[in-house]
Design an enzyme around this catalytic site. Structure first.
Site, PDB file in Angstrom:
ATOM      1  N   THR A 192      -4.715  -8.930  13.322  1.00 18.44           N
ATOM      2  CA  THR A 192      -5.771  -9.252  12.361  1.00 18.44           C
ATOM      3  C   THR A 192      -5.293  -8.915  10.947  1.00 18.44           C
ATOM      4  OG1 THR A 192      -7.416  -8.798  14.040  1.00 18.44           O
ATOM      5  CG2 THR A 192      -8.190  -8.775  11.757  1.00 18.44           C
TER       6      THR A 192
ATOM      7  N   ASN B  56      16.883  -1.867  -6.215  1.00 21.88           N
ATOM      8  CA  ASN B  56      15.793  -0.954  -6.537  1.00 21.88           C
ATOM      9  C   ASN B  56      16.256   0.270  -7.322  1.00 21.88           C
ATOM     10  OD1 ASN B  56      16.809  -0.923  -3.679  1.00 21.88           O
ATOM     11  ND2 ASN B  56      15.984   1.144  -3.780  1.00 21.88           N
TER      12      ASN B  56
ATOM     13  N   GLY C   4       6.775  -4.687   2.633  1.00 15.92           N
ATOM     14  CA  GLY C   4       8.086  -5.306   2.446  1.00 15.92           C
ATOM     15  C   GLY C   4       9.006  -5.027   3.623  1.00 15.92           C
TER      16      GLY C   4
ATOM     17  N   GLY D  47       3.266  -6.140  -2.021  1.00 21.04           N
ATOM     18  CA  GLY D  47       2.175  -6.098  -3.003  1.00 21.04           C
ATOM     19  C   GLY D  47       2.224  -4.927  -3.969  1.00 21.04           C
TER      20      GLY D  47
ATOM     21  N   CYS E  43      12.694   6.254  -0.926  1.00 23.01           N
ATOM     22  CA  CYS E  43      12.930   6.599   0.473  1.00 23.01           C
ATOM     23  C   CYS E  43      13.989   7.679   0.638  1.00 23.01           C
ATOM     24  CB  CYS E  43      13.357   5.354   1.252  1.00 23.01           C
ATOM     25  SG  CYS E  43      12.128   4.067   1.134  1.00 23.01           S
TER      26      CYS E  43
HETATM   27  N1  PLP Z   1      13.093  -3.673  -0.437  1.00 22.11           N
HETATM   28  C1  PLP Z   1      13.256  -3.128  -1.645  1.00 22.11           C
HETATM   29  C2  PLP Z   1      14.311  -3.656  -2.568  1.00 22.11           C
HETATM   30  C3  PLP Z   1      12.428  -2.074  -2.053  1.00 22.11           C
HETATM   31  O1  PLP Z   1      12.586  -1.539  -3.263  1.00 22.11           O
HETATM   32  C4  PLP Z   1      11.437  -1.605  -1.154  1.00 22.11           C
HETATM   33  C5  PLP Z   1      10.580  -0.456  -1.527  1.00 22.11           C
HETATM   34  O2  PLP Z   1      10.985   0.375  -2.330  1.00 22.11           O
HETATM   35  C6  PLP Z   1      11.294  -2.224   0.096  1.00 22.11           C
HETATM   36  C7  PLP Z   1      12.143  -3.262   0.426  1.00 22.11           C
HETATM   37  C8  PLP Z   1      10.264  -1.790   1.077  1.00 22.11           C
HETATM   38  O3  PLP Z   1       8.982  -2.232   0.698  1.00 22.11           O
HETATM   39  P1  PLP Z   1       7.664  -1.540   1.309  1.00 22.11           P
HETATM   40  O4  PLP Z   1       7.514  -0.236   0.607  1.00 22.11           O
HETATM   41  O5  PLP Z   1       6.551  -2.472   0.990  1.00 22.11           O
HETATM   42  O6  PLP Z   1       7.893  -1.406   2.770  1.00 22.11           O
END
Ligand code: PLP
Length: 408
Positions: free
Chosen positions: A238, A152, A73, A201, A326
């Site tokens: 790839t 989130n 993401g 994913g 995070c």
């Molecule tokens: N955006 C949101 C709202 C998220 O909750 C997250 C992951 O917690 C991300 C982006 C980042 O996704 P990824 O862990 O696949 O990099």
């Protein structure tokens, strides 16, 4: 499977067995490269195309060609935002919100240092946007607006189509981070004003290390990862074929189970919420009670530390979080709760329970049973907790809050 009771699904989810099975051949015998001329490679390319169709269906995209696979993401967010900015170099103003995930927030902070003017839209105490503020922020110099679909930490859902109509009325490209929305809320790009949309994913029972960016046909976009010609020149490198196959399968199942599982998960979440509100004194729900993901419950326990609650929950095998994965482990109070104006005596005591289709009624009962004694135990240990019950606190609320601030 371990014996964990897992309520941390906004951090990551359990891989579906069907997704794992879909991946397996591409980690073993079907190892061909999608760019190869030979049949061995092109049969893999055809399978990647099927996965693209599955992801396009989850997003309600009109054409699978609008899906670009990425590594996660965060990469898709970067690709969208940087890809648009690079295509409109003359414009130096961008719009986002104060409550984005660090994947977007950190990038905009970086852009600000590079000389971009960033409008950080505020939220109210329920975590909702002020649409008039959004409208006022847009100018002829605005290159892009990037606004998340669902938060989130709190699960709060923004009215993304209304937001998009406002942004598009000014002809400005519109990106949304739908990482928490995909698989939990219906998405229909055919009817939406959104230009670019990010998913990941591992947030909907697919594997880690794969994401996707929806790019509406006709949008001018420059690749973020420059190199090979993969993904129709939109993302060099790839492909993670196994990951893509797993995400495709997870997307197919998410779409099939969306309504039914969503209702069941919401019922479980609501039961947990009510039970904690009834049995734990001095607690509150953070975020809009209605405009919220069905799986997310963010609760604050006054004068307590969320991390301490998590440690005691962990002793029972219960996995929860203080908010964004995070920021776990850091002492920084949540930027989302701060933006919502949650008072300091509540902010540190935030715990997020995020559910999935794998949670059961029995697990809800178990957590509901354990939480009151955990809270009582921590309040017994905490001088601040004791203060919250005392007469002194009742009469000197603001002085007590100041003392707590001073201790932090
Ligand atoms: N955006 C949101 C709202 C998220 O909750 C997250 C992951 O917690 C991300 C982006 C980042 O996704 P990824 O862990 O696949 O990099």
């Amino acid at each position: 499977m371990g014996s964990e009771i897992y309520f941390d699904n906004n951090a990551t989810t359990r891989l579906l067995p069907e997704a794992f099975e879909a991946m397996r051949p591409y980690l073993t015998e079907l190892y061909g490269n999608t760019s190869s001329i030979h049949r061995f490679g092109s049969q893999v390319a055809r399978k990647v195309q099927e996965a693209r169709e599955q992801v396009a269906a989850l997003l309600g995209a009109s054409d699978p060609v609008e899906i670009v696979f990425t590594s996660c993401g965060t990469e898709a967010d970067n690709a969208a935002i940087r890809g648009i900015l690079e295509a409109s170099p003359g414009k130096r103003h961008v719009v986002t919100t104060q409550v984005e995930h660090p994947a977007v927030l950190g990038l905009f902070q970086h852009l600000e240092k590079k000389g971009y003017q960033v409008t950080w839209l505020r939220v109210d105490r329920d975590g909702m946007l002020d649409l008039a503020e959004l409208e006022d922020s847009l100018t002829d110099n605005t290159a892009l607006a990037s606004i998340m679909v669902a938060n989130n930490e709190t699960g709060v859902i923004f009215p993304i189509d209304t937001v998009g109509d406002i942004v598009k009325a000014r002809g400005i490209p519109f990106h949304v981070d739908a990482v928490q929305a995909a698989g939990k809320l219906p998405l229909n790009m055919k009817k939406s004003p959104v230009d670019l949309l990010t998913i990941s994913g591992h947030k909907f029972h697919g594997p880690k290390g794969v994401g996707a960016l929806y790019v509406r046909r006709g949008i001018t976009f420059r690749p973020f990862i420059v190199g090979g010609h993969q993904e129709r020149n939109r993302r060099g490198g790839t492909e993670n074929v196994a990951g893509i196959m797993g995400m495709g399968k997870a997307a197919e199942l998410a779409l099939r189970l969306l309504g039914e599982e969503g209702r069941r998960v919401r019922e479980l979440r609501d039961r947990l919420e009510q039970s904690l509100l009834d049995s734990c004194p001095d607690c509150r729900v953070n975020g809009h009670r209605k405009e919220r993901l069905p799986n997310t419950l963010n609760m604050s326990f006054k004068f307590l530390e969320g991390e301490a609650i998590l440690v005691l929950l962990d002793q029972y095998g219960i996995c929860a979080s203080t908010g964004s994965a995070c920021t776990a482990g850091s002492v920084e109070p949540s930027h989302v709760l701060r933006a919502m104006g949650v008072p300091p005596e509540w902010i540190q005591g935030a715990v997020r329970f995020s559910l999935s289709r794998y949670n059961t009624e029995e697990e809800i009962r178990f957590v509901s049973e354990k939480m009151p004694s955990i809270i009582q135990r921590l309040r017994g240990l905490s001088a601040l907790g004791k203060l919250s019950d005392s007469q002194e606190y009742q009469h000197n609320d603001s002085r007590t809050a100041d003392r707590i601030e001073a201790r932090r």
